[in-house]
Design an enzyme around this catalytic site. Structure first.
Site, mmCIF file in Angstrom:
data_model
loop_
_atom_site.group_PDB
_atom_site.id
_atom_site.type_symbol
_atom_site.label_atom_id
_atom_site.label_comp_id
_atom_site.label_asym_id
_atom_site.label_seq_id
_atom_site.Cartn_x
_atom_site.Cartn_y
_atom_site.Cartn_z
ATOM 1 N N ASN A 192 0.632 -1.272 0.397
ATOM 2 C CA ASN A 192 -0.150 -0.736 0.296
ATOM 3 C C ASN A 192 0.778 1.288 0.258
ATOM 4 O O ASN A 192 2.487 0.605 0.390
ATOM 5 C CB ASN A 192 -0.694 0.424 1.428
ATOM 6 C CG ASN A 192 -1.682 -0.856 1.091
ATOM 7 O OD1 ASN A 192 -2.060 -1.572 0.401
ATOM 8 N ND2 ASN A 192 -1.706 -1.428 2.921
ATOM 9 N N MET A 193 0.133 2.346 -0.697
ATOM 10 C CA MET A 193 0.668 3.628 -0.176
ATOM 11 C C MET A 193 1.021 4.258 1.466
ATOM 12 O O MET A 193 -1.464 3.708 1.191
ATOM 13 C CB MET A 193 1.008 4.581 -1.330
ATOM 14 C CG MET A 193 1.285 5.674 -1.792
ATOM 15 S SD MET A 193 2.999 5.774 -1.064
ATOM 16 C CE MET A 193 3.503 5.133 -2.434
ATOM 17 N N GLY A 250 1.685 -1.294 3.782
ATOM 18 C CA GLY A 250 1.206 -1.887 3.916
ATOM 19 C C GLY A 250 1.906 -3.381 4.505
ATOM 20 O O GLY A 250 3.449 -3.480 4.486
ATOM 21 N N LYS A 251 0.931 -4.282 5.274
ATOM 22 C CA LYS A 251 1.437 -4.859 6.055
ATOM 23 C C LYS A 251 2.250 -6.246 5.093
ATOM 24 O O LYS A 251 3.528 -6.371 6.116
ATOM 25 C CB LYS A 251 0.688 -5.300 6.405
ATOM 26 C CG LYS A 251 -0.177 -4.519 8.010
ATOM 27 C CD LYS A 251 -1.225 -4.793 8.906
ATOM 28 C CE LYS A 251 -0.086 -5.747 9.690
ATOM 29 N NZ LYS A 251 0.624 -4.740 10.656
ATOM 30 N N LEU A 290 2.795 -6.133 22.838
ATOM 31 C CA LEU A 290 2.189 -5.449 23.816
ATOM 32 C C LEU A 290 3.540 -3.781 24.122
ATOM 33 O O LEU A 290 2.608 -3.151 24.573
ATOM 34 C CB LEU A 290 2.504 -5.908 24.692
ATOM 35 C CG LEU A 290 2.291 -7.491 25.420
ATOM 36 C CD1 LEU A 290 2.733 -7.691 26.802
ATOM 37 C CD2 LEU A 290 1.070 -7.281 25.400
ATOM 38 N N GLY A 291 3.834 -3.840 22.565
ATOM 39 C CA GLY A 291 3.831 -2.512 22.353
ATOM 40 C C GLY A 291 4.629 -1.814 23.479
ATOM 41 O O GLY A 291 6.312 -2.708 24.097
ATOM 42 N N LYS A 312 5.023 -2.442 26.521
ATOM 43 C CA LYS A 312 5.327 -3.635 27.814
ATOM 44 C C LYS A 312 6.891 -4.822 26.794
ATOM 45 O O LYS A 312 6.332 -5.615 27.956
ATOM 46 C CB LYS A 312 4.609 -3.589 28.657
ATOM 47 C CG LYS A 312 2.590 -2.490 29.006
ATOM 48 C CD LYS A 312 2.073 -3.240 28.942
ATOM 49 C CE LYS A 312 1.273 -3.034 27.913
ATOM 50 N NZ LYS A 312 -0.289 -3.796 28.863
ATOM 51 N N ASP A 318 4.677 -4.804 11.624
ATOM 52 C CA ASP A 318 5.840 -5.177 10.824
ATOM 53 C C ASP A 318 7.487 -5.307 11.006
ATOM 54 O O ASP A 318 7.676 -6.593 10.835
ATOM 55 C CB ASP A 318 5.277 -4.631 9.641
ATOM 56 C CG ASP A 318 3.724 -4.781 9.209
ATOM 57 O OD1 ASP A 318 2.793 -5.798 9.871
ATOM 58 O OD2 ASP A 318 3.195 -3.715 9.321
#
Length: 296
Positions: free
Chosen positions: A11-12, A39-40, A213-214, A216, A245
Site C-alpha cells: 500500500n501507499m 502495506g503490512k 504489547l507495545g 510493555k 511489522d
C-alpha cells in the site's frame, strides 16, 4: 541468508501528522502530510531484507504512479519483486493519522491487493523454496489459506500476523506455526482481554503465539511450556506506524538463522525500538548493523 517469502499487501501510506486525532465528526488541523510506501506485507518484506534476509514479495500493485513507486521502494530495499504483479486500477492505500504521542489510526483501502485471490505455480514454487512464509490479512483470505497450505505441504515455517483482525478459520490456523497478534487482536480472537489468558486460548489452535504489547514488550507462549514475558527497550516513540511489522520481519530472519526464541525476540525488539524513534513505516525500519548495535 534466511530465505523468506512474504505473501501480503503493498500500500501507499498517506500519513497526516497532527497534535491529536480528530473525534467523530470533528476536524483538526494537521502540521504535515507525507506519502510513504507501506502495506503490512511490504513492510514486513522491507524489515526482513534490511535485517539480512533474502526476501521474495508475492502480491500486487496497481498500474498507477503509486504502483511504480511501491515496486521501486521494495527493490531499493533488496526485495525480489518478480512475483509482485501489476493489476489494472489503483494500488492499495492506507490513510493514517499520527498524533503527538506517536499513536496512529488507520483506514486501509485494498485496491490491487484485492485481486490476489489465488496463487499460481510461480507463487507456489517460491513458497516451497523458502524457509519461512510471512502472511497477514490484508489480502483476500482465500489466497492466505492457499499460501499457508502450500507452505505446510513443503515443510516451510509459517508466521501469521492476524491484522486486520477477523475470525480465522481452522483451514488457515491448521497450517500456522506461529501466530503474532498484538494485544488487541489477541483479545478479539480469544475473547480474553488479559494477554496470558488470551495466549492460552490461542494455543488451542496454533503451536506458538507471540502477543506484542507495545512499550510493555511481548509475551511468548508455546504448547507444553511456561509463558515468558520479554520486556521492550525503553525509548521515546515518535511514530509507532510499522513497529509491529518491523518486529515480525526481523523476528523471521532471526528464527530462520536458528536463534533461540529469547535471542530472536531481543533482536526483533531492538529493531522495533529503533523503528518507533523515526517517522513513517518502511522509511523508519533499521538495517542489520543498527539492530545488532542496539541489541548488544
Amino acid at each position: 541468508m534466511t530465505r523468506i517469502a512474504v505473501l501480503g499487501s503493498t500500500n501507499m501510506d498517506l500519513v497526516a501528522y497532527t497534535a491529536r486525532a480528530p473525534g467523530r465528526g470533528e476536524t483538526v488541523t494537521g502540521r504535515e502530510f507525507r506519502t510513504i510506501p507501506g502495506g503490512k506485507g511490504a513492510n514486513q518484506a522491507v524489515a526482513a531484507a534490511r535485517a539480512g534476509g533474502e526476501v521474495m514479495m508475492i502480491g500486487a500493485v496497481g498500474d498507477d504512479v503509486y504502483g511504480t513507486r511501491l515496486r521501486e521502494g521494495l527493490e531499493h530495499a533488496g526485495v525480489d519483486t518478480d512475483l509482485l504483479h501489476t493489476a489494472e486500477g489503483p494500488s492499495g492505500t492506507a490513510h493514517i493519522v499520527v498524533d503527538d504521542t506517536g499513536s496512529n489510526a488507520i483506514v486501509v483501502v485494498p485496491g490491487a491487493n484485492g485481486v490476489v485471490t489465488t496463487l499460481g505455480p510461480g507463487e507456489i514454487a517460491a513458497i516451497a523454496a523458502s524457509e519461512i512464509l510471512l502472511m497477514q490479512l490484508e489480502l483476500p483470505l482465500s489466497a492466505v489459506v492457499e499460501g499457508a497450505r502450500a507452505a505446510r505441504a513443503q515443510g516451510v515455517r509459517t508466521i501469521l500476523t492476524p491484522a486486520p483482525v477477523q475470525p480465522l478459520p481452522d483451514e488457515l490456523l491448521d497450517h500456522i506455526d506461529l501466530l503474532v497478534p498484538n494485544e488487541h487482536e489477541a483479545a478479539e480472537l480469544s475473547g480474553q482481554d488479559e494477554p496470558h489468558a488470551a495466549a492460552q486460548i490461542l494455543l488451542r489452535r496454533v503451536p506458538e503465539v507471540i502477543v506484542t504489547l507495545g512499550a510493555k514488550g511481548c509475551l511468548y507462549a508455546a504448547r507444553g511450556g511456561e509463558p515468558v514475558l520479554f520486556e521492550a527497550p525503553s525509548v521515546t516513540a515518535v511514530d509507532t506506524t510499522g513497529a509491529g511489522d518491523t518486529f515480525v520481519g526481523t523476528l523471521a530472519v532471526a528464527l530462520g538463522e536458528g536463534r533461540p526464541v529469547a535471542e530472536a525476540v531481543a533482536f526483533a525488539s531492538a529493531a522495533a525500538a529503533l523503528c518507533v524513534q523515526k517517522t513513517g513505516a518502511s522509511t523508519s525500519m533499521p538495517y542489520r548493523s543498527e539492530i545488532e548495535a542496539e541489541a548488544v
